[in-house]
Design a protein around this motif. Structure first.
Motif, short mmCIF file in Angstrom:
data_model
loop_
_atom_site.label_atom_id
_atom_site.label_comp_id
_atom_site.label_asym_id
_atom_site.label_seq_id
_atom_site.Cartn_x
_atom_site.Cartn_y
_atom_site.Cartn_z
N ALA A 277 68.53 -45.63 -95.20
CA ALA A 277 68.14 -45.71 -93.78
C ALA A 277 68.25 -47.14 -93.27
CB ALA A 277 66.72 -45.18 -93.61
N SER A 278 67.81 -48.10 -94.09
CA SER A 278 67.88 -49.52 -93.72
C SER A 278 69.32 -49.95 -93.52
CB SER A 278 67.21 -50.37 -94.80
OG SER A 278 67.48 -51.73 -94.60
N ASN B 171 69.14 -41.42 -88.90
CA ASN B 171 68.89 -42.82 -88.55
C ASN B 171 69.81 -43.32 -87.44
OD1 ASN B 171 66.77 -44.27 -90.42
ND2 ASN B 171 67.81 -42.72 -91.66
N GLU C 25 68.04 -41.88 -84.35
CA GLU C 25 66.80 -42.63 -84.10
C GLU C 25 67.11 -44.02 -83.56
OE1 GLU C 25 63.58 -41.76 -84.18
OE2 GLU C 25 64.35 -39.72 -84.47
N ARG D 223 70.70 -48.61 -90.16
CA ARG D 223 70.12 -49.30 -89.00
C ARG D 223 70.63 -50.74 -88.88
NH1 ARG D 223 65.43 -47.31 -86.53
NH2 ARG D 223 64.97 -45.17 -87.13
#
Length: 818
Positions: free
Chosen positions: A280-281, A322, A325, A284
């Motif tokens: 996820a990191s 992600n 988001e 993003r």
């Protein structure tokens, strides 16, 4: 002379003349040696020589010449060279703009002037480059085929008129959704062929591009990018999992200032090393860097799904979640296009499922290509132990094909055995062994599957899950109660450890109950193992309303200046609209929505009902094909007794377009035709093809055109291919066979035969007219209506000429030897 100088010979001659005029008795000699780049001054007086040298230096000052070249982008170059006013500003320089394949500007002149001109031209190029935009232009499948074939010359003319470049997309679009102004596209293709502002490159912690996509991308980007990655590792030792490092894209793509975002993907360690948070990191941070650098487009492949061991379904779901988001949290961002891309169609299919799930949870409307589900329509049979088993893909596809065609009962051979498949019963589908009559249930909807997740207990007594693959292996051993060895990579020190999975005793050393025991084969250290039942669907069912055509269409990219983009789009749309057609057809009561959707899907047209009429819109050829299909349906659903089908016609399969029938010499058909042509043609066979107003049987020769192209075509005799004759452009038919045979028969050189048609022709109301270039039959006397056809006479035969399609049918093909 260390530099080039303009008109150096003239300068030398001028100095020599001036010095000689002032010093008549001087013995000074001055000359220029070009091959040595030297000016030689000779004489008997050193002071005179120095004086001449000083005069030369003063005269040569400012006369240095330079030769500079500027490489331009194609569009910038084309626009720049048309700006005559801009080039008039440069003095004492010569500018050549037809050099080195028309993309290089060459400047020659005094050094300072050339340097100034180069700086101004480069500034102008940069200004023009900022005005260039690349925008996607979506086309349906049939629109793309038309644009890239029949309208290719018109497209090239648009490129020339608008100073644009129009190219086909290097990928195929299979799913898409839009959030705010950002269009997210799932596609199958090669990321290295894209021209985007940012590329996500999945790398390992050491950024070692030894294999896979990382190697391909670094190789394409070039040595400079690879060197920057090595320098980063030398300074930082590693690029930690979940982090990114940004470089230029080097030689990858052709966009200026594009980036490669090197993303360190997490290695799958059973789900107990925070892999999902790292992934996820990574996503993003990649998008954050793209926005920070004002990128309008980014391409991201499936990360961590290869040798990193992440299950593609789980990884793509986390990636998609992600992305959405991030877009929600950053409404005002520069991104216009996000490409989710893989060159493996199976991963595209998996990603489509993830997209559907995430978009459904996020209440986003998504379109998905139905072709992605081609192999998802799997069929299963229930064995004698009540286990559902999947048919092999070829058998599954065969069942599905019959199911879609509404052929619900059929035979199928599997491994030499013959089965009867019955999909007609509402109480369940069946497979019957034709020899033993043994029955198995059949389904295309796999029931929910019970899945067992296995865990091991760590030193802190926390349950840690095995990977999906290891859980499946352990479950197989558990069901058989058979202990086995299994190798698991310990990522702490990156070595393989072999374990024994023991099912022989369900009581652990401390007396606690376990489902199995994991034993380290080297140290004999034991750990508890537990099993948990999970209920999971094999695949989510994608709702039919999100499924679109087999392929969501093609995308072409238009690269042009901002001021021209609307002009290019309008010109392309005009070409496409001119090739489209709107047809009004009667409504067929029996036509189901499912059937209508099938017709739209297969023919790439749009159909809607308006004022109790069917309105069909699409490319002309497709609309004509649909019109023919609808008319065929109307005929088939009508009372056959009213149609008067000839008795000689044979039954045809639904899939057959036409059937050729050899006419027996003993038949009345053969005798009747033979009687008509026996005077001029002998030794022939007749093939019948499968259609009153003044109807006649007449002869027609196709000359160099193969008869096959006529009897296999939906139109048959087609005015568009007619040649100009004595009575103008029309379709010519003769009463006498000898006329069609003489110079107009089709010659089959390989078989040494000739062929002519004996056609059924509806002449209607005809008029006899002299030879002249008619376009249409003349008007009837005292009427606004025209005759239907024209009669003439030439070469010993009456002939008839039609000026419209649909009035003649190629009923017989006559083949004869010379």
């Amino acid at each position: 002379v260390s530099n080039n100088y303009a008109n150096i010979n003239e300068i030398v001659a001028k100095i020599k003349k001036e010095f000689t005029n002032e010093n008549n008795d001087s013995e000074i000699q001055i000359y220029y040696v070009e091959n040595k780049k030297k000016i030689i001054i000779s004489g008997t007086d050193i002071d005179e020589i120095n004086g001449v040298a000083k005069m030369l230096e003063e005269n040569l000052k400012g006369q240095e010449t330079s030769n500079q070249m500027i490489q331009c982008d194609q569009l910038v170059y084309e626009k720049l060279i048309k700006d005559e006013l801009f080039f008039k500003n440069f003095e004492k320089v010569k500018i050549f703009n037809k050099f080195n394949n028309n993309r290089t500007i060459r400047i020659i002149g005094e050094k300072q002037k050339v340097d100034d001109a180069k700086m101004q031209i480069e500034l102008k190029c940069n200004e023009l480059d900022k005005e260039i935009e690349t925008l996607p232009f979506e086309l349906s499948n049939s629109e793309f085929i038309y644009i890239s074939t029949q309208a290719l010359n018109e497209v090239k003319q648009i490129e020339k008129n608008t100073n644009s470049i129009i190219v086909e997309s290097p990928y195929v679009k299979y799913a898409s959704f839009t959030y705010n102004k950002t269009n997210v596209i799932l596609c199958h293709g090669d990321i290295l062929k894209l021209n985007v502002d940012a590329y996500v490159n999945p790398v390992n912690e050491r950024m070692q591009a030894n294999s896979g996509l990382a190697k391909l991308m670094i190789d394409k980007a070039g040595d400079k990018v690879n060197e920057k990655c090595k320098i980063y590792i030398q300074k930082n030792c590693k690029l930690s999992e979940g982090n990114v490092f940004v470089t230029s894209s080097g030689k990858l793509g052709c966009k200026k200032n594009s980036l490669i975002i090197h993303a360190s993907g997490p290695v799958w360690r059973g789900g107990y090393s925070n892999e999902s948070s790292k992934l996820a990191s990574l996503v993003r941070l990649s998008f954050k860097e793209a926005i920070y650098n004002k990128c309008k487009s980014i391409a991201i492949p499936p990360v961590s799904c290869g040798i990193f061991g992440y299950e593609p379904r789980q990884a793509t779901e986390i990636t998609t979640e992600n992305i959405i988001e991030f877009l929600k949290e950053n409404n005002d961002n520069s991104l216009e296009t996000v490409l989710l891309i893989s060159n493996e169609l199976e991963k595209v299919r998996i990603w489509a499922k993830s997209l559907f799930l995430v978009c459904t949870r996020s209440c986003l409307e998504i379109q998905i290509s139905s072709s992605l589900l081609k192999h998802e329509s799997r069929w299963y049979w229930l064995d004698d132990e009540n286990n559902w088993k999947a048919y092999l893909e070829k058998y599954s596809d065969f069942i599905q094909e019959n199911f879609e065609r509404k052929k619900l009962t059929f035979d199928m051979n599997i491994d030499g055995k013959s089965y009867f498949i019955d999909l007609s019963k509402s109480d369940g589908y069946k497979q019957v062994n034709k020899k033993t009559n043994h029955v198995h249930q059949v389904t295309n909807v796999m029931p929910n599957e019970t899945f067992y997740q296995w865990y091991w207990l760590d030193d802190k007594k926390n349950k840690s899950p095995y990977s999906l693959e290891h859980s499946k292996l352990i479950e197989q051993g558990y069901k058989k109660k058979k202990s086995f060895s299994m190798i698991i990579k310990k990522h702490v020190n990156d070595i393989d450890c072999e374990y024994i999975i023991d099912f022989s005793n369900n009581i652990f050393l401390d007396g606690s109950k376990v489902d199995a025991v994991q034993i380290n084969k080297e140290t004999f250290f034991k750990r508890r193992m537990f099993r948990e039942e999970l209920l999971k669907n094999i695949e989510p069912n994608i709702e039919e309303n999100v499924l679109k055509n087999k392929q969501l269409g093609h995308i072409i990219f238009i690269t042009t200046f901002s001021e021209n983009k609307h002009k290019v789009v309008q010109a392309l749309r005009k070409i496409i609209n001119n090739a489209k057609k709107r047809e009004v057809l009667p409504v067929i009561d029996e036509l189901t929505m499912e059937e209508m959707n099938r017709i739209m899907d297969e023919n790439d047209v749009k159909i809607h009902i308006e004022s109790e009429k069917l309105i069909v819109n699409g490319m002309k050829d497709n609309v004509d094909k649909v019109k023919n299909e609808f008319l065929t349906m109307i005929v088939n659903k009508s009372n056959k007794s009213k149609i008067n089908l000839p008795d000689t016609w044979a039954e045809m399969e639904h899939s057959e377009n036409l059937k050729l029938i050899e006419i027996q010499k003993s038949s009345s058909e053969f005798r009747n035709i033979y009687k008509e042509i026996s005077k001029s043609v002998t030794d022939f066979e007749i093939l019948a093809n499968k259609v009153e107003e003044n109807e006649k049987f007449l002869f027609h020769g196709t000359n160099e055109t193969s008869p096959y192209t006529i009897y296999d075509d939906l139109v048959g005799f087609d005015m568009r291919f007619s040649r100009k004759g004595m009575w103008g452009h029309g379709i010519y038919f003769a009463v006498n066979a000898s006329y069609s045979k003489l110079g107009y028969s089709y010659k089959n050189k390989s078989e040494g035969t000739h062929s002519i048609f004996y056609a059924r022709v509806a002449l209607g109301d005809y008029t006899e007219q002299p030879s002249r270039p008619w376009c249409l039959p003349p008007l009837k006397p005292n009427s606004k209506l025209r005759y239907d056809s024209i009669k003439g006479h030439t070469k010993g035969s009456d002939i008839f000429i039609l000026y419209e399609n649909g009035r003649a049918y190629p009923e017989y093909l006559i083949t004869f030897s010379k």
